[in-house]
Write a protein that holds these residues in place. Structure first.
Motif, PDB file in Angstrom:
ATOM      1  N   ASP A 113       0.858  -1.191   0.000  1.00 28.12           N
ATOM      2  CA  ASP A 113       0.000   0.000   0.000  1.00 28.12           C
ATOM      3  C   ASP A 113       0.894   1.241   0.000  1.00 28.12           C
ATOM      4  O   ASP A 113       2.127   1.142  -0.015  1.00 28.12           O
ATOM      5  CB  ASP A 113      -0.913  -0.044   1.230  1.00 28.12           C
ATOM      6  N   HIS A 114       0.293   2.403   0.066  1.00 28.78           N
ATOM      7  CA  HIS A 114       1.049   3.655   0.008  1.00 28.78           C
ATOM      8  C   HIS A 114       2.196   3.637   1.027  1.00 28.78           C
ATOM      9  O   HIS A 114       1.982   3.389   2.221  1.00 28.78           O
ATOM     10  CB  HIS A 114       0.128   4.850   0.300  1.00 28.78           C
ATOM     11  N   GLY A 115       3.393   3.896   0.554  1.00 25.91           N
ATOM     12  CA  GLY A 115       4.554   4.015   1.446  1.00 25.91           C
ATOM     13  C   GLY A 115       5.198   2.708   1.844  1.00 25.91           C
ATOM     14  O   GLY A 115       6.158   2.715   2.623  1.00 25.91           O
ATOM     15  N   THR A 116       4.713   1.593   1.333  1.00 29.02           N
ATOM     16  CA  THR A 116       5.283   0.304   1.751  1.00 29.02           C
ATOM     17  C   THR A 116       5.754  -0.529   0.561  1.00 29.02           C
ATOM     18  O   THR A 116       5.731  -1.760   0.596  1.00 29.02           O
ATOM     19  CB  THR A 116       4.265  -0.510   2.575  1.00 29.02           C
ATOM     20  N   ALA A 117       6.203   0.144  -0.482  1.00 27.47           N
ATOM     21  CA  ALA A 117       6.711  -0.579  -1.647  1.00 27.47           C
ATOM     22  C   ALA A 117       7.918  -1.434  -1.293  1.00 27.47           C
ATOM     23  O   ALA A 117       8.152  -2.487  -1.903  1.00 27.47           O
ATOM     24  CB  ALA A 117       7.081   0.399  -2.754  1.00 27.47           C
ATOM     25  N   GLY A 118       8.695  -1.007  -0.309  1.00 28.11           N
ATOM     26  CA  GLY A 118       9.890  -1.762   0.071  1.00 28.11           C
ATOM     27  C   GLY A 118       9.554  -3.155   0.543  1.00 28.11           C
ATOM     28  O   GLY A 118      10.262  -4.121   0.229  1.00 28.11           O
ATOM     29  N   ALA A 119       8.461  -3.279   1.300  1.00 30.00           N
ATOM     30  CA  ALA A 119       8.085  -4.595   1.827  1.00 30.00           C
ATOM     31  C   ALA A 119       7.771  -5.560   0.701  1.00 30.00           C
ATOM     32  O   ALA A 119       8.255  -6.702   0.661  1.00 30.00           O
ATOM     33  CB  ALA A 119       6.881  -4.452   2.761  1.00 30.00           C
ATOM     34  N   ILE A 120       6.959  -5.117  -0.259  1.00 29.71           N
ATOM     35  CA  ILE A 120       6.551  -6.015  -1.332  1.00 29.71           C
ATOM     36  C   ILE A 120       7.709  -6.296  -2.273  1.00 29.71           C
ATOM     37  O   ILE A 120       7.820  -7.383  -2.852  1.00 29.71           O
ATOM     38  CB  ILE A 120       5.319  -5.445  -2.075  1.00 29.71           C
ATOM     39  N   ARG A 121       8.619  -5.333  -2.431  1.00 31.46           N
ATOM     40  CA  ARG A 121       9.793  -5.585  -3.267  1.00 31.46           C
ATOM     41  C   ARG A 121      10.667  -6.665  -2.644  1.00 31.46           C
ATOM     42  O   ARG A 121      11.136  -7.578  -3.330  1.00 31.46           O
ATOM     43  CB  ARG A 121      10.615  -4.314  -3.453  1.00 31.46           C
ATOM     44  N   MET A 122      10.907  -6.585  -1.338  1.00 31.03           N
ATOM     45  CA  MET A 122      11.759  -7.591  -0.690  1.00 31.03           C
ATOM     46  C   MET A 122      11.128  -8.976  -0.763  1.00 31.03           C
ATOM     47  O   MET A 122      11.827  -9.973  -0.977  1.00 31.03           O
ATOM     48  CB  MET A 122      12.021  -7.191   0.762  1.00 31.03           C
ATOM     49  N   THR A 123       9.813  -9.053  -0.600  1.00 31.58           N
ATOM     50  CA  THR A 123       9.139 -10.348  -0.714  1.00 31.58           C
ATOM     51  C   THR A 123       9.294 -10.913  -2.122  1.00 31.58           C
ATOM     52  O   THR A 123       9.612 -12.096  -2.301  1.00 31.58           O
ATOM     53  CB  THR A 123       7.653 -10.207  -0.357  1.00 31.58           C
ATOM     54  N   GLY A 124       9.092 -10.074  -3.127  1.00 34.45           N
ATOM     55  CA  GLY A 124       9.212 -10.526  -4.500  1.00 34.45           C
ATOM     56  C   GLY A 124      10.621 -10.947  -4.859  1.00 34.45           C
ATOM     57  O   GLY A 124      10.835 -12.001  -5.490  1.00 34.45           O
TER      58      GLY A 124
ATOM     59  N   GLU B 216      -9.503  -0.241   3.106  1.00 32.52           N
ATOM     60  CA  GLU B 216     -10.398  -0.974   2.212  1.00 32.52           C
ATOM     61  C   GLU B 216      -9.646  -1.639   1.056  1.00 32.52           C
ATOM     62  O   GLU B 216     -10.010  -2.717   0.604  1.00 32.52           O
ATOM     63  CB  GLU B 216     -11.484  -0.041   1.662  1.00 32.52           C
ATOM     64  N   TRP B 217      -8.606  -0.969   0.540  1.00 30.19           N
ATOM     65  CA  TRP B 217      -7.817  -1.512  -0.579  1.00 30.19           C
ATOM     66  C   TRP B 217      -7.299  -2.909  -0.238  1.00 30.19           C
ATOM     67  O   TRP B 217      -7.442  -3.847  -1.018  1.00 30.19           O
ATOM     68  CB  TRP B 217      -6.668  -0.551  -0.859  1.00 30.19           C
ATOM     69  N   GLY B 218      -6.690  -3.038   0.943  1.00 26.26           N
ATOM     70  CA  GLY B 218      -6.148  -4.325   1.364  1.00 26.26           C
ATOM     71  C   GLY B 218      -7.223  -5.306   1.784  1.00 26.26           C
ATOM     72  O   GLY B 218      -7.134  -6.508   1.500  1.00 26.26           O
ATOM     73  N   LYS B 219      -8.248  -4.804   2.451  1.00 26.04           N
ATOM     74  CA  LYS B 219      -9.333  -5.682   2.913  1.00 26.04           C
ATOM     75  C   LYS B 219     -10.032  -6.370   1.750  1.00 26.04           C
ATOM     76  O   LYS B 219     -10.312  -7.570   1.790  1.00 26.04           O
ATOM     77  CB  LYS B 219     -10.355  -4.870   3.721  1.00 26.04           C
ATOM     78  N   LYS B 220     -10.311  -5.608   0.682  1.00 25.48           N
ATOM     79  CA  LYS B 220     -11.014  -6.187  -0.461  1.00 25.48           C
ATOM     80  C   LYS B 220     -10.167  -7.251  -1.153  1.00 25.48           C
ATOM     81  O   LYS B 220     -10.689  -8.280  -1.604  1.00 25.48           O
ATOM     82  CB  LYS B 220     -11.397  -5.080  -1.443  1.00 25.48           C
ATOM     83  N   ALA B 221      -8.866  -6.988  -1.244  1.00 30.96           N
ATOM     84  CA  ALA B 221      -7.978  -7.988  -1.860  1.00 30.96           C
ATOM     85  C   ALA B 221      -7.975  -9.271  -1.043  1.00 30.96           C
ATOM     86  O   ALA B 221      -8.062 -10.379  -1.593  1.00 30.96           O
ATOM     87  CB  ALA B 221      -6.566  -7.423  -1.981  1.00 30.96           C
ATOM     88  N   LEU B 222      -7.903  -9.138   0.267  1.00 27.83           N
ATOM     89  CA  LEU B 222      -7.858 -10.319   1.122  1.00 27.83           C
ATOM     90  C   LEU B 222      -9.169 -11.095   1.058  1.00 27.83           C
ATOM     91  O   LEU B 222      -9.175 -12.332   1.061  1.00 27.83           O
ATOM     92  CB  LEU B 222      -7.553  -9.917   2.569  1.00 27.83           C
ATOM     93  N   GLN B 223     -10.291 -10.375   0.974  1.00 29.51           N
ATOM     94  CA  GLN B 223     -11.589 -11.051   0.887  1.00 29.51           C
ATOM     95  C   GLN B 223     -11.679 -11.926  -0.354  1.00 29.51           C
ATOM     96  O   GLN B 223     -12.270 -13.002  -0.340  1.00 29.51           O
ATOM     97  CB  GLN B 223     -12.712 -10.008   0.888  1.00 29.51           C
ATOM     98  N   LYS B 224     -11.085 -11.474  -1.455  1.00 31.16           N
ATOM     99  CA  LYS B 224     -11.110 -12.275  -2.675  1.00 31.16           C
ATOM    100  C   LYS B 224     -10.122 -13.434  -2.584  1.00 31.16           C
ATOM    101  O   LYS B 224     -10.426 -14.562  -2.996  1.00 31.16           O
ATOM    102  CB  LYS B 224     -10.793 -11.392  -3.885  1.00 31.16           C
ATOM    103  N   VAL B 225      -8.943 -13.180  -2.015  1.00 32.14           N
ATOM    104  CA  VAL B 225      -7.921 -14.215  -1.908  1.00 32.14           C
ATOM    105  C   VAL B 225      -8.387 -15.361  -1.017  1.00 32.14           C
ATOM    106  O   VAL B 225      -8.106 -16.536  -1.292  1.00 32.14           O
ATOM    107  CB  VAL B 225      -6.602 -13.618  -1.369  1.00 32.14           C
TER     108      VAL B 225
END
Length: 508
Positions: free
Chosen positions: A263-274, A334-343
Motif C-alpha cells: 500500500d502507500h509508502g510500503t513498496a519496500g516490503a513487497i519488493r523484498m518479498t518478490g 479498504e484496498w487491502g481488505k477487499k484484496a484479502l476477501q477475494k484471496v
C-alpha cells in the motif's frame, strides 16, 4: 558400577527433541531395559561433564561446583569427585533442604564425602581464584521461579567472572518452554543429557544456554526406537527438501507465484518479498500493488512482473498463479481488505503475513491450505492474549494457533516454531540477533512462497524456508557481525542454502 574408564564425551547435537516430562519416565524405562541403575546413568553424566570441562578449560585449576537438592545436584557431586581425583582444587557448595535427597543423588553425595570431599553451605565465601563454575543447582523438573536461596546462589554464579558449565540445563530455565520466570544461570556452555529438551532451543534459551553440547549417556540405540514429538531443524537438513533441478526444468515448472501488498509508502516490503521469492527459486513472480509502486519496482528488479492491483488483475493472477502470498505492506484500509476477501476464497496454497494476519485477527477463519507467519505481537492479536503469554510457552502458542486457524503456523522469534494441523512440530535452530530489524519477515514470506511454488508441502516449505532464511543471516553475522544487518542483505546470501547440493559437492 559403571566403568568410568569409558570415554564419555559430548556428541553432536541430535535432531530429535523430547518433552522433559516424557524423559523423566523414559529414563527409568531405558535403564531397566539396558540393565542399568539410575545411579550408573548419573555417573555417566558426571563423567561426561568432567571430560567436557577438561576439554574446554584445560588450564583451569580451581573449580566451584554448586549443587541443588535433586538429581542435578547429584551430577554435580560426581563431577566434583572426578575433578578432585584428577588433582584439581574443588570447592563444593550445596543447598540444604528438609526433604531427603533422591536416592541416586544421596549416593553421589556419600561418594563425594567418602573421597574426603567437603560440603560447604551455599553462603560460603568464594575464593578469588575460582576459574570454572559447574552449575548443578536445578534441573529439568523446575516449573516455576527458583526459591530465594537458590536464586541468590544463581545470581552469585552470574556475578562470578569465571565461565559456567551448566549440567543438563541452566538452573532457572524451564525445560519444557524456555521461559525464565526468575533468576537463571547465564551459562558459557550447557551439556544436556540423554535427549534435547525444547526449552534449550526456544524462548529465552539463547540468552542463557551458551554453547549447547549433548551426550546420550550410551542410550543412543534405545532412543533410536522411539519417535520424537518435536524436531530440531537446521541447515544440515536442507538437502532432504531441496534437490538438484532436472536439466530440462524451466520457469513454468519452477512455479508461478503472485504476491499481493505494498500500500502507500510500503513498496519496500513487497519488493523484498518478490525478490526473495526469485532468489529462492520461483520460476515466475508477479507483484500486485499500488500503481505508484509499479515503475520503481520494475526499475529496481526487472525480473519481477509488476501490475497495479485491481479487481480484474487480481482475478487474472489468482487464476494464473500456483501459489499466493498476501500481506507485506497490505495495510488495513479498504484496498487491502477487499484484496484479502477475494484471496481467501482461493483453494490454492497460500501464505498470509503482516497485515493479512492483523485482518485475520479481526475476522478469524480456519483453513488448511494456508501458511501463517506471525511474530509474537501478531500471534497475541490472533489469540487475543498478551504477548507475554505467547512467549511464556511458544510451543503451546503455536499449537493453539494451528487449532484455531488451521494449516501451518510459523511462530517467529528466537527458536522459531513450525507446527501443522497433523501434529508435526519443529524448532528452527538457526538465526541470530541481527535479524531483529525491519523487513526480515517480508523476506521470509517470499522464500516460503517460492518453495511452495516449487511443490514442497506447506510444512516442508515452512521448515526449509525458515532454515534457509536463518542460515543466510548466520552467514552474514559470521562475516560482518549482527549489528547493522539489513533484510535485503540476506538476498544474495541465499544461494548456498537453496542449493545445498553445491555444498555437498564442495565437501566431496
Amino acid at each position: 558400577m559403571t566403568d568410568l574408564s569409558l570415554k564419555i564425551t559430548a556428541k553432536s547435537i541430535p535432531h530429535s527433541v523430547w518433552s522433559a516430562d516424557w524423559l523423566r519416565t523414559a529414563e527409568k524405562q531405558a535403564a531397566d531395559d539396558l540393565g542399568l541403575t539410575l545411579y550408573e546413568l548419573m555417573q555417566r553424566a558426571g563423567a561426561a561433564a568432567f571430560n567436557l570441562a577438561r576439554e574446554l578449560y584445560p588450564q583451569s585449576q580451581h573449580w566451584l561446583v554448586v549443587c541443588g537438592h535433586g538429581n542435578n545436584g547429584g551430577d554435580g557431586y560426581v563431577v566434583a569427585r572426578l575433578a578432585q581425583a584428577a588433582g584439581l582444587r574443588v570447592t563444593l557448595l550445596a543447598l540444604e533442604s528438609d526433604k531427603a535427597l533422591p536416592e541416586e543423588a544421596a549416593t553421589a553425595r556419600e561418594a563425594w564425602l567418602n573421597a574426603a570431599g567437603v560440603i560447604h553451605a551455599a553462603e560460603h565465601l568464594w575464593a578469588d581464584d575460582i576459574d570454572l563454575v559447574i552449575d548443578g543447582v536445578m534441573g529439568i523438573g523446575l516449573n516455576s521461579a527458583p526459591r530465594e536461596a537458590a536464586a541468590q546462589l544463581i545470581e552469585k554464579c552470574n556475578q562470578c567472572s569465571a565461565p559456567v558449565i551448566a549440567l543438563d540445563i541452566p538452573s532457572g530455565l524451564l525445560a519444557e518452554t524456555g521461559e525464565t520466570p526468575g533468576a537463571v544461570i547465564h551459562a558459557s556452555h550447557t551439556l544436556t543429557f540423554i535427549t534435547l529438551k525444547p526449552g534449550l532451543l526456544t524462548g529465552k534459551a539463547r540468552d542463557v544456554v551458551g554453547t549447547l553440547h549433548f551426550n546420550a549417556l550410551g542410550l543412543e540405540e534405545w532412543l533410536s526406537g522411539q519417535t520424537a514429538p518435536i524436531s530440531r531443524v537446521d541447515s544440515a537438513q536442507l538437502s532432504s527438501w531441496l534437490h538438484p533441478r532436472k536439466p530440462t526444468s524451466h520457469k513454468g515448472s519452477n512455479g508461478r507465484l503472485v504476491i499481493i501488498g505494498g500500500d502507500h509508502g510500503t513498496a519496500g516490503a513487497i519488493r523484498m518479498t518478490g525478490e526473495a521469492a526469485l532468489r529462492a527459486g520461483a520460476g515466475l513472480v508477479k507483484v500486485l500493488t499500488r500503481f505508484e509502486n509499479v515503475a520503481p519496482l520494475l526499475t529496481a528488479r526487472p525480473e519481477l512482473m509488476v501490475q497495479e492491483l485491481t479487481p480484474h488483475s487480481l482475478d487474472e493472477c489468482l487464476e494464473w498463479a500456483d501459489v499466493v502470498v498476501i500481506g507485506p505492506g497490505l495495510g488495513l484500509q479498504e484496498w487491502g481488505k477487499k484484496a484479502l476477501q477475494k484471496v481467501e476464497n482461493s483453494r490454492k496454497p497460500m501464505l498470509w503475513d503482516a497485515d493479512a494476519l492483523n485482518l485475520l485477527a479481526i475476522n478469524p477463519d480456519k483453513r488448511q491450505n494456508r501458511v501463517i507467519t506471525p511474530h509474537p505481537g501478531e500471534a497475541a492479536r490472533l489469540l487475543n492474549c498478551p504477548i507475554s503469554q505467547i512467549e511464556s510457552d511458544r510451543l503451546l502458542s503455536a499449537d493453539r494457533l494451528v487449532k484455531r486457524y488451521g494449516g501451518i503456523v510459523v511462530l517467529k522469534g528466537a527458536g522459531t516454531v513450525v507446527a501443522s494441523q497433523h501434529g508435526e512440530c519443529a524448532i528452527i535452530d538457526v538465526g541470530n540477533a541481527g535479524m531483529g530489524s525491519g523487513g526480515m519477515g517480508d523476506v521470509l514470506s517470499g522464500i516460503i512462497g517460492a518453495l511452495l511454488a516449487q511443490k514442497l508441502t506447506p510444512y516442508d516449505a515452512a521448515c526449509a524456508g525458515c532454515v534457509a532464511h536463518g542460515a543466510a543471516a548466520d552467514l552474514l553475522a559470521h562475516r560482518y557481525g549482527t549489528r547493522g544487518m539489513l533484510a535485503s542483505d540476506l538476498l544474495t546470501m541465499l544461494y548456498p542454502f537453496v542449493n545445498p547440493d553445491l555444498n555437498s559437492k564442495e565437501n566431496d
